[in-house]
Design an enzyme around this catalytic site. Structure first.
Site, PDB file in Angstrom:
ATOM      1  N   GLY A 136      -0.104  -6.351   5.418  1.00  0.00           N
ATOM      2  CA  GLY A 136       0.439  -5.051   5.024  1.00  0.00           C
ATOM      3  C   GLY A 136       1.391  -4.512   6.060  1.00  0.00           C
ATOM      4  O   GLY A 136       2.561  -4.902   6.126  1.00  0.00           O
ATOM      5  N   ARG A 137       0.873  -3.627   6.907  1.00  0.00           N
ATOM      6  CA  ARG A 137       1.730  -2.892   7.846  1.00  0.00           C
ATOM      7  C   ARG A 137       2.619  -3.722   8.762  1.00  0.00           C
ATOM      8  O   ARG A 137       3.734  -3.287   9.045  1.00  0.00           O
ATOM      9  CB  ARG A 137       0.869  -1.901   8.640  1.00  0.00           C
ATOM     10  CG  ARG A 137       0.397  -0.737   7.752  1.00  0.00           C
ATOM     11  CD  ARG A 137      -0.803  -0.044   8.310  1.00  0.00           C
ATOM     12  NE  ARG A 137      -1.988  -0.897   8.271  1.00  0.00           N
ATOM     13  CZ  ARG A 137      -3.179  -0.545   8.733  1.00  0.00           C
ATOM     14  NH1 ARG A 137      -3.328   0.636   9.290  1.00  0.00           N
ATOM     15  NH2 ARG A 137      -4.201  -1.362   8.644  1.00  0.00           N
ATOM     16  N   LYS A 192       0.537  -7.784  -3.271  1.00  0.00           N
ATOM     17  CA  LYS A 192      -0.796  -7.257  -3.601  1.00  0.00           C
ATOM     18  C   LYS A 192      -0.670  -5.792  -4.009  1.00  0.00           C
ATOM     19  O   LYS A 192      -0.102  -4.983  -3.285  1.00  0.00           O
ATOM     20  CB  LYS A 192      -1.740  -7.362  -2.407  1.00  0.00           C
ATOM     21  CG  LYS A 192      -3.134  -6.782  -2.705  1.00  0.00           C
ATOM     22  CD  LYS A 192      -4.126  -7.078  -1.590  1.00  0.00           C
ATOM     23  CE  LYS A 192      -4.201  -6.023  -0.538  1.00  0.00           C
ATOM     24  NZ  LYS A 192      -4.874  -4.769  -0.930  1.00  0.00           N
ATOM     25  N   ASP A 237      -5.638  -6.056  -6.730  1.00  0.00           N
ATOM     26  CA  ASP A 237      -6.827  -5.871  -5.883  1.00  0.00           C
ATOM     27  C   ASP A 237      -7.566  -4.603  -6.293  1.00  0.00           C
ATOM     28  O   ASP A 237      -7.459  -3.565  -5.640  1.00  0.00           O
ATOM     29  CB  ASP A 237      -6.334  -5.800  -4.424  1.00  0.00           C
ATOM     30  CG  ASP A 237      -7.442  -5.553  -3.419  1.00  0.00           C
ATOM     31  OD1 ASP A 237      -8.615  -5.824  -3.735  1.00  0.00           O
ATOM     32  OD2 ASP A 237      -7.121  -5.088  -2.310  1.00  0.00           O
ATOM     33  N   LEU A 238      -8.306  -4.690  -7.424  1.00  0.00           N
ATOM     34  CA  LEU A 238      -9.006  -3.497  -7.923  1.00  0.00           C
ATOM     35  C   LEU A 238     -10.522  -3.570  -7.701  1.00  0.00           C
ATOM     36  O   LEU A 238     -11.230  -2.612  -8.002  1.00  0.00           O
ATOM     37  CB  LEU A 238      -8.695  -3.288  -9.419  1.00  0.00           C
ATOM     38  CG  LEU A 238      -7.220  -3.031  -9.744  1.00  0.00           C
ATOM     39  CD1 LEU A 238      -7.035  -2.802 -11.240  1.00  0.00           C
ATOM     40  CD2 LEU A 238      -6.657  -1.848  -8.963  1.00  0.00           C
ATOM     41  N   LYS A 239     -10.998  -4.679  -7.197  1.00  0.00           N
ATOM     42  CA  LYS A 239     -12.414  -4.828  -6.783  1.00  0.00           C
ATOM     43  C   LYS A 239     -13.401  -4.264  -7.807  1.00  0.00           C
ATOM     44  O   LYS A 239     -14.154  -3.328  -7.526  1.00  0.00           O
ATOM     45  CB  LYS A 239     -12.651  -4.146  -5.432  1.00  0.00           C
ATOM     46  CG  LYS A 239     -11.817  -4.692  -4.287  1.00  0.00           C
ATOM     47  CD  LYS A 239     -12.227  -4.069  -2.971  1.00  0.00           C
ATOM     48  CE  LYS A 239     -11.427  -4.554  -1.794  1.00  0.00           C
ATOM     49  NZ  LYS A 239     -10.026  -4.105  -1.774  1.00  0.00           N
ATOM     50  N   LEU A 240     -13.417  -4.863  -9.002  1.00  0.00           N
ATOM     51  CA  LEU A 240     -14.303  -4.347 -10.057  1.00  0.00           C
ATOM     52  C   LEU A 240     -15.785  -4.541  -9.712  1.00  0.00           C
ATOM     53  O   LEU A 240     -16.156  -5.540  -9.085  1.00  0.00           O
ATOM     54  CB  LEU A 240     -13.988  -5.038 -11.387  1.00  0.00           C
ATOM     55  CG  LEU A 240     -12.849  -4.393 -12.198  1.00  0.00           C
ATOM     56  CD1 LEU A 240     -11.515  -4.521 -11.502  1.00  0.00           C
ATOM     57  CD2 LEU A 240     -12.776  -4.994 -13.594  1.00  0.00           C
ATOM     58  N   THR A 269     -15.248  -5.562   5.092  1.00  0.00           N
ATOM     59  CA  THR A 269     -15.240  -5.671   6.564  1.00  0.00           C
ATOM     60  C   THR A 269     -15.531  -4.319   7.217  1.00  0.00           C
ATOM     61  O   THR A 269     -15.807  -4.248   8.400  1.00  0.00           O
ATOM     62  CB  THR A 269     -13.893  -6.237   7.074  1.00  0.00           C
ATOM     63  OG1 THR A 269     -12.842  -5.597   6.367  1.00  0.00           O
ATOM     64  CG2 THR A 269     -13.803  -7.719   6.856  1.00  0.00           C
ATOM     65  N   ASP A 326     -19.302  -3.267 -11.962  1.00  0.00           N
ATOM     66  CA  ASP A 326     -19.943  -2.440 -12.996  1.00  0.00           C
ATOM     67  C   ASP A 326     -20.891  -3.348 -13.777  1.00  0.00           C
ATOM     68  O   ASP A 326     -21.090  -4.503 -13.388  1.00  0.00           O
ATOM     69  CB  ASP A 326     -18.866  -1.820 -13.909  1.00  0.00           C
ATOM     70  CG  ASP A 326     -19.310  -0.492 -14.509  1.00  0.00           C
ATOM     71  OD1 ASP A 326     -20.471  -0.398 -14.961  1.00  0.00           O
ATOM     72  OD2 ASP A 326     -18.505   0.445 -14.542  1.00  0.00           O
ATOM     73  N   ILE A 327     -21.444  -2.872 -14.874  1.00  0.00           N
ATOM     74  CA  ILE A 327     -22.328  -3.740 -15.649  1.00  0.00           C
ATOM     75  C   ILE A 327     -21.487  -4.875 -16.259  1.00  0.00           C
ATOM     76  O   ILE A 327     -20.281  -4.699 -16.494  1.00  0.00           O
ATOM     77  CB  ILE A 327     -23.103  -2.968 -16.752  1.00  0.00           C
ATOM     78  CG1 ILE A 327     -22.144  -2.289 -17.727  1.00  0.00           C
ATOM     79  CG2 ILE A 327     -24.052  -1.954 -16.132  1.00  0.00           C
ATOM     80  CD1 ILE A 327     -22.843  -1.706 -18.954  1.00  0.00           C
ATOM     81  N   ASN A 331     -20.911  -6.241 -19.141  1.00  0.00           N
ATOM     82  CA  ASN A 331     -20.104  -6.021 -20.349  1.00  0.00           C
ATOM     83  C   ASN A 331     -18.844  -5.201 -20.048  1.00  0.00           C
ATOM     84  O   ASN A 331     -17.756  -5.492 -20.557  1.00  0.00           O
ATOM     85  CB  ASN A 331     -20.965  -5.328 -21.413  1.00  0.00           C
ATOM     86  CG  ASN A 331     -20.229  -5.176 -22.720  1.00  0.00           C
ATOM     87  OD1 ASN A 331     -19.748  -6.166 -23.275  1.00  0.00           O
ATOM     88  ND2 ASN A 331     -20.105  -3.945 -23.194  1.00  0.00           N
ATOM     89  N   ARG A 386      -2.200 -10.127  12.180  1.00  0.00           N
ATOM     90  CA  ARG A 386      -1.259  -9.419  13.049  1.00  0.00           C
ATOM     91  C   ARG A 386      -0.438 -10.409  13.854  1.00  0.00           C
ATOM     92  O   ARG A 386      -0.942 -11.475  14.213  1.00  0.00           O
ATOM     93  CB  ARG A 386      -2.022  -8.509  14.051  1.00  0.00           C
ATOM     94  CG  ARG A 386      -2.725  -7.324  13.400  1.00  0.00           C
ATOM     95  CD  ARG A 386      -1.720  -6.337  12.821  1.00  0.00           C
ATOM     96  NE  ARG A 386      -2.322  -5.194  12.166  1.00  0.00           N
ATOM     97  CZ  ARG A 386      -2.606  -5.105  10.858  1.00  0.00           C
ATOM     98  NH1 ARG A 386      -2.358  -6.130  10.049  1.00  0.00           N
ATOM     99  NH2 ARG A 386      -3.111  -4.007  10.351  1.00  0.00           N
ATOM    100  N   ASP A 426       0.839  -1.195   0.000  1.00  0.00           N
ATOM    101  CA  ASP A 426       0.000   0.000   0.000  1.00  0.00           C
ATOM    102  C   ASP A 426       0.878   1.251   0.000  1.00  0.00           C
ATOM    103  O   ASP A 426       0.938   1.989   0.987  1.00  0.00           O
ATOM    104  CB  ASP A 426      -0.960  -0.027   1.194  1.00  0.00           C
ATOM    105  CG  ASP A 426      -1.987  -1.146   1.060  1.00  0.00           C
ATOM    106  OD1 ASP A 426      -2.428  -1.401  -0.078  1.00  0.00           O
ATOM    107  OD2 ASP A 426      -2.330  -1.769   2.070  1.00  0.00           O
TER     108      ASP A 426
HETATM  109  O1  C5P Z   1      -1.822  -3.142   6.780  1.00  0.00           O
HETATM  110  P1  C5P Z   1      -2.811  -4.272   6.824  1.00  0.00           P
HETATM  111  O2  C5P Z   1      -2.191  -5.616   7.162  1.00  0.00           O
HETATM  112  O3  C5P Z   1      -4.015  -3.955   7.694  1.00  0.00           O
HETATM  113  O4  C5P Z   1      -3.320  -4.386   5.310  1.00  0.00           O
HETATM  114  C1  C5P Z   1      -4.365  -5.226   4.919  1.00  0.00           C
HETATM  115  C2  C5P Z   1      -4.615  -5.083   3.451  1.00  0.00           C
HETATM  116  O5  C5P Z   1      -5.756  -5.857   3.110  1.00  0.00           O
HETATM  117  C3  C5P Z   1      -4.910  -3.655   2.998  1.00  0.00           C
HETATM  118  O6  C5P Z   1      -4.416  -3.509   1.660  1.00  0.00           O
HETATM  119  C4  C5P Z   1      -6.421  -3.588   3.018  1.00  0.00           C
HETATM  120  O7  C5P Z   1      -6.924  -2.652   2.104  1.00  0.00           O
HETATM  121  C5  C5P Z   1      -6.787  -5.008   2.592  1.00  0.00           C
HETATM  122  N1  C5P Z   1      -8.111  -5.463   3.024  1.00  0.00           N
HETATM  123  C6  C5P Z   1      -8.511  -5.494   4.347  1.00  0.00           C
HETATM  124  N2  C5P Z   1      -9.759  -5.925   4.679  1.00  0.00           N
HETATM  125  C7  C5P Z   1     -10.618  -6.328   3.731  1.00  0.00           C
HETATM  126  C8  C5P Z   1     -10.243  -6.295   2.381  1.00  0.00           C
HETATM  127  C9  C5P Z   1      -8.969  -5.849   2.056  1.00  0.00           C
HETATM  128  O8  C5P Z   1      -7.724  -5.162   5.226  1.00  0.00           O
HETATM  129  N3  C5P Z   1     -11.809  -6.782   4.074  1.00  0.00           N
END
Ligand code: C5P
Length: 232
Positions: A210-211, A32, A59-62, A119, A64-65, A67, A181, A10
């Site tokens: 991520g973090r 990702k 991870d672009l989560k499309l 979430t 739309d319609i 087509n 975590r 990110d």
């Molecule tokens: O930094 P962290 O470990 O919280 O990052 C989690 C990643 O997963 C982020 O890119 C966040 O946008 C993504 N994500 C999420 N919960 C979801 C869907 C995607 O944390 N339900």
């Protein structure tokens, strides 16, 4: 593809992302790429990371319609990513169109997974804003079942939902779970979290982290710790 740790990159620029990935001189992590980086750096960053030998979850989560999603997925499949996603709320017709678009002339395609309910959506928002008068858990499972019926490969879900999704949709249906975590780590804004070891125990197929890795003093060591706990 087997169990793996996916690092959520990110970052807001290509430079930052590539400098981060340069630190991984051994095993090339699964990466990702989300909206922030894709909108900032475009398809070129996808090609560059792929050329460096990483697998990519785009991870672009499309949503739309049918087509439009079909045509957009056809473009994404040419980027040679490994996993793409969309919102199951777009309906089974949209999901089937996405699969068609994603399938290359030689019959191969990236894995396609669905977001059920974000979430960040709680029961109150579901009822008051989306006018869905069912328990959120039931909605998540129903959307997962729709995704499976449409031919998708899995869902993005909380690690706490992974076991139930597998029971409902089968063990081969992939669960890709963020909200991970370390036991001794900072939760940040994530509320319902699991450690990599717990995610392994409940059967997550991929964890998205991520973090705990990107903000660690030693990201390579943090990634290795995730792999040790999750893959073993
Ligand atoms: O930094 P962290 O470990 O919280 O990052 C989690 C990643 O997963 C982020 O890119 C966040 O946008 C993504 N994500 C999420 N919960 C979801 C869907 C995607 O944390 N339900």
């Amino acid at each position: 593809m087997g169990k793996d740790v996916i690092i959520a990159c990110d970052f807001s620029s290509a430079e930052q992302t590539l400098a981060f990935l340069d630190r991984f001189t051994g095993r090339k992590p699964f990466v990702k790429i989300g909206m922030e980086l894709y909108y900032a750096a475009g398809p070129e960053i996808v090609r560059e990371i792929k050329a460096r030998g990483h697998k990519i979850f785009l991870d672009l989560k499309l949503h739309d319609i049918p087509n439009t999603v079909k045509k957009a997925m056809a473009v994404l499949s040419r980027l040679d990513v490994d996993i793409c996603n969309l919102h199951a709320a777009g309906t089974a017709e949209m999901m089937r169109a996405a699969l068609e678009g994603l399938t290359r002339p030689d019959g191969t395609r990236p894995l396609l997974i669905a977001v059920t309910q974000l979430t960040s959506t709680n029961q109150e928002a579901l009822e008051q804003e989306l006018l869905i008068d069912r328990p959120i858990d039931e909605v998540v499972m129903s959307y997962a079942q729709n995704a499976k019926n449409a031919g998708l490969d899995g869902v993005v879900c909380s690690p706490l939902e992974a076991e139930k999704v597998h029971r409902l949709c089968g063990e081969a249906f992939l669960t890709v779970t963020p909200g991970v975590r370390f036991a001794d780590g900072d939760k940040g804004d994530q509320k319902r979290v699991m450690t990599p070891a717990q995610a392994k125990a409940i059967g997550s197929d991929y964890i998205v982290v991520g973090r705990p890795i990107t903000a660690a003093a030693d990201p390579v060591a943090a990634y290795q710790r995730c792999c040790d706990e999750f893959i073993g």
